[in-house]
Design a protein around this motif. Structure first.
Motif, PDB file in Angstrom:
ATOM      1  N   VAL A 145       0.816  -1.217   0.000  1.00  0.00           N
ATOM      2  CA  VAL A 145       0.000   0.000   0.000  1.00  0.00           C
ATOM      3  C   VAL A 145       0.848   1.266   0.000  1.00  0.00           C
ATOM      4  CG1 VAL A 145      -1.724   1.335   1.270  1.00  0.00           C
ATOM      5  CG2 VAL A 145      -1.924  -1.159   1.126  1.00  0.00           C
ATOM      6  N   PHE A 146       1.823   1.357   0.906  1.00  0.00           N
ATOM      7  CA  PHE A 146       2.619   2.580   1.017  1.00  0.00           C
ATOM      8  C   PHE A 146       3.602   2.721  -0.143  1.00  0.00           C
ATOM      9  CE2 PHE A 146       1.347   2.285   5.549  1.00  0.00           C
ATOM     10  CZ  PHE A 146       0.793   3.557   5.666  1.00  0.00           C
ATOM     11  N   ALA A 147       4.095   1.619  -0.651  1.00  0.00           N
ATOM     12  CA  ALA A 147       4.988   1.681  -1.812  1.00  0.00           C
ATOM     13  C   ALA A 147       4.231   2.214  -3.027  1.00  0.00           C
ATOM     14  CB  ALA A 147       5.571   0.310  -2.096  1.00  0.00           C
ATOM     15  N   GLU A 148       2.978   1.729  -3.185  1.00  0.00           N
ATOM     16  CA  GLU A 148       2.153   2.199  -4.299  1.00  0.00           C
ATOM     17  C   GLU A 148       1.819   3.682  -4.149  1.00  0.00           C
ATOM     18  OE1 GLU A 148       1.184   0.640  -7.002  1.00  0.00           O
ATOM     19  OE2 GLU A 148       2.121  -1.264  -6.492  1.00  0.00           O
ATOM     20  N   ALA A 149       1.739   4.134  -2.877  1.00  0.00           N
ATOM     21  CA  ALA A 149       1.416   5.536  -2.612  1.00  0.00           C
ATOM     22  C   ALA A 149       2.638   6.436  -2.674  1.00  0.00           C
ATOM     23  CB  ALA A 149       0.745   5.667  -1.243  1.00  0.00           C
ATOM     24  N   GLY A 150       3.823   5.857  -2.892  1.00  0.00           N
ATOM     25  CA  GLY A 150       5.041   6.640  -2.999  1.00  0.00           C
ATOM     26  C   GLY A 150       5.689   6.996  -1.671  1.00  0.00           C
ATOM     27  N   VAL A 151       5.288   6.308  -0.587  1.00  0.00           N
ATOM     28  CA  VAL A 151       5.874   6.571   0.734  1.00  0.00           C
ATOM     29  C   VAL A 151       6.930   5.488   0.993  1.00  0.00           C
ATOM     30  CG1 VAL A 151       5.413   6.955   3.188  1.00  0.00           C
ATOM     31  CG2 VAL A 151       3.653   7.495   1.481  1.00  0.00           C
ATOM     32  N   ALA A 152       8.130   5.738   0.529  1.00  0.00           N
ATOM     33  CA  ALA A 152       9.183   4.730   0.578  1.00  0.00           C
ATOM     34  C   ALA A 152       9.563   4.344   2.008  1.00  0.00           C
ATOM     35  CB  ALA A 152      10.418   5.240  -0.166  1.00  0.00           C
ATOM     36  N   SER A 153       9.501   5.294   2.930  1.00  0.00           N
ATOM     37  CA  SER A 153       9.920   5.017   4.306  1.00  0.00           C
ATOM     38  C   SER A 153       9.037   3.986   4.998  1.00  0.00           C
ATOM     39  CB  SER A 153       9.929   6.320   5.122  1.00  0.00           C
ATOM     40  OG  SER A 153       8.630   6.895   5.156  1.00  0.00           O
ATOM     41  N   LEU A 154       7.790   3.842   4.523  1.00  0.00           N
ATOM     42  CA  LEU A 154       6.859   2.890   5.140  1.00  0.00           C
ATOM     43  C   LEU A 154       6.595   1.682   4.254  1.00  0.00           C
ATOM     44  CD1 LEU A 154       4.201   5.367   6.606  1.00  0.00           C
ATOM     45  CD2 LEU A 154       6.028   4.178   7.835  1.00  0.00           C
ATOM     46  N   ALA A 155       7.354   1.568   3.168  1.00  0.00           N
ATOM     47  CA  ALA A 155       7.175   0.440   2.256  1.00  0.00           C
ATOM     48  C   ALA A 155       7.373  -0.879   2.995  1.00  0.00           C
ATOM     49  CB  ALA A 155       8.159   0.543   1.090  1.00  0.00           C
ATOM     50  N   GLY A 156       6.480  -1.807   2.727  1.00  0.00           N
ATOM     51  CA  GLY A 156       6.561  -3.130   3.343  1.00  0.00           C
ATOM     52  C   GLY A 156       5.814  -3.259   4.651  1.00  0.00           C
ATOM     53  N   SER A 157       5.332  -2.143   5.192  1.00  0.00           N
ATOM     54  CA  SER A 157       4.650  -2.208   6.487  1.00  0.00           C
ATOM     55  C   SER A 157       3.181  -2.618   6.354  1.00  0.00           C
ATOM     56  CB  SER A 157       4.742  -0.864   7.212  1.00  0.00           C
ATOM     57  OG  SER A 157       4.157   0.174   6.434  1.00  0.00           O
ATOM     58  N   VAL A 158       2.567  -2.321   5.223  1.00  0.00           N
ATOM     59  CA  VAL A 158       1.177  -2.711   4.984  1.00  0.00           C
ATOM     60  C   VAL A 158       1.085  -3.385   3.621  1.00  0.00           C
ATOM     61  CG1 VAL A 158      -1.220  -1.938   4.752  1.00  0.00           C
ATOM     62  CG2 VAL A 158       0.299  -0.801   6.379  1.00  0.00           C
ATOM     63  N   VAL A 159       1.042  -4.709   3.633  1.00  0.00           N
ATOM     64  CA  VAL A 159       1.008  -5.483   2.395  1.00  0.00           C
ATOM     65  C   VAL A 159      -0.296  -6.269   2.332  1.00  0.00           C
ATOM     66  CG1 VAL A 159       2.106  -7.290   1.027  1.00  0.00           C
ATOM     67  CG2 VAL A 159       3.517  -5.686   2.349  1.00  0.00           C
ATOM     68  N   VAL A 160      -1.061  -6.060   1.267  1.00  0.00           N
ATOM     69  CA  VAL A 160      -2.339  -6.739   1.075  1.00  0.00           C
ATOM     70  C   VAL A 160      -2.141  -7.879   0.084  1.00  0.00           C
ATOM     71  CG1 VAL A 160      -4.716  -6.504   0.266  1.00  0.00           C
ATOM     72  CG2 VAL A 160      -3.631  -4.637   1.548  1.00  0.00           C
ATOM     73  N   GLN A 161      -2.657  -9.037   0.433  1.00  0.00           N
ATOM     74  CA  GLN A 161      -2.531 -10.207  -0.438  1.00  0.00           C
ATOM     75  C   GLN A 161      -3.796 -10.361  -1.267  1.00  0.00           C
ATOM     76  OE1 GLN A 161      -1.886 -13.873   1.642  1.00  0.00           O
ATOM     77  NE2 GLN A 161      -1.176 -14.952  -0.187  1.00  0.00           N
ATOM     78  N   THR A 162      -3.713 -10.054  -2.572  1.00  0.00           N
ATOM     79  CA  THR A 162      -4.883 -10.192  -3.441  1.00  0.00           C
ATOM     80  C   THR A 162      -5.094 -11.663  -3.780  1.00  0.00           C
ATOM     81  OG1 THR A 162      -3.530  -9.839  -5.421  1.00  0.00           O
ATOM     82  CG2 THR A 162      -4.555  -7.904  -4.431  1.00  0.00           C
TER      83      THR A 162
END
Length: 228
Positions: A145-162
């Motif tokens: 979620v955060f990587a897709e939103a461009g927030v690199a510092s929080l990348a990997g903290s909220v991952v949704v499994q489709t």
């Protein structure tokens, strides 16, 4: 928080966000709730959610994609939806002088379920949702979620499994929360404002009529293009 828990929560929020905006389905739920009570409103919501369940199963086996390949079929569906919405708008307008009732008859509640279910099956927006976003929900993968939103510092903290059962369960759980809570809120309001019933019925009639006319114009354009 585990990926499963995040997916469950994300699915719930997404289902709630999808169900909440104003539209023909909520117009039907609102009318049923304030004229016939909570049970009728909840059953109308269940009718719309059941249609989503049908589309989910059809998307799962790839049948929903047929609508996209055949414009004439889509045009017929849109036209049928427009006619139904105009018909239900007339029914809502006839409820303008109705007051709240103390009891809900099984026949009234069942009628609300059937009305919403049939209307949802001919709602092109729901079909298009399952052709696009719905298909994405079913495809196995992950969304950071955060990587897709461009927030690199929080990348990997909220991952949704489709494509996961947790996402699907959460999605329909969010819809369920709305179809139970929305009628309850309207019925609670009736204890304070008796005039809410005709007001909501009138607004429902306007919403349904507006969507009905828009759907009929859309169908005419689609079928006209196919014939031409």
């Amino acid at each position: 928080m585990s990926v499963t828990a995040v997916s469950l929560l994300a699915g719930g929020l997404f289902g709630l966000a999808l169900a909440a905006p104003p539209g023909p389905m909520n117009a039907v739920i609102a009318e049923e709730s304030v004229v016939r009570g909570w049970a009728a409103g909840a059953k109308a919501g269940l009718g719309a959610a059941t249609a989503d369940g049908v589309f989910f199963l059809l998307a799962l086996v790839g049948v929903v994609g047929v609508v996209e390949r055949y414009p004439a079929l889509r045009g017929v569906m849109v036209g049928a939806g427009g006619v139904l919405m105009c018909y239900y708008a007339v029914g809502a307008a006839r409820s303008l002088r109705s007051s709240f009732v103390d009891g809900d008859s099984a026949s009234d509640a069942s009628a609300g379920f059937r009305k919403a279910f049939v209307l949802a099956l001919t709602n092109p927006y729901q079909v298009l949702f399952w052709l696009t976003v719905g298909v994405g929900l079913l495809e196995p993968g992950t969304v950071d979620v955060f990587a897709e939103a461009g927030v690199a510092s929080l990348a990997g903290s909220v991952v949704v499994q489709t494509g996961s059962p947790a996402l699907v369960v959460g999605f329909f759980g969010g819809i369920g929360l709305w179809i139970v809570g929305f009628p309850a809120a309207l019925v609670a309001a009736r204890q304070r404002v008796e005039a809410l019933a005709p007001a909501v019925a009138g607004l429902s009639a306007l919403v349904l009529a507006g969507f009905g006319v828009a759907f009929l114009l859309d169908a005419a354009g689609t079928l006209g293009g196919v014939v031409g």
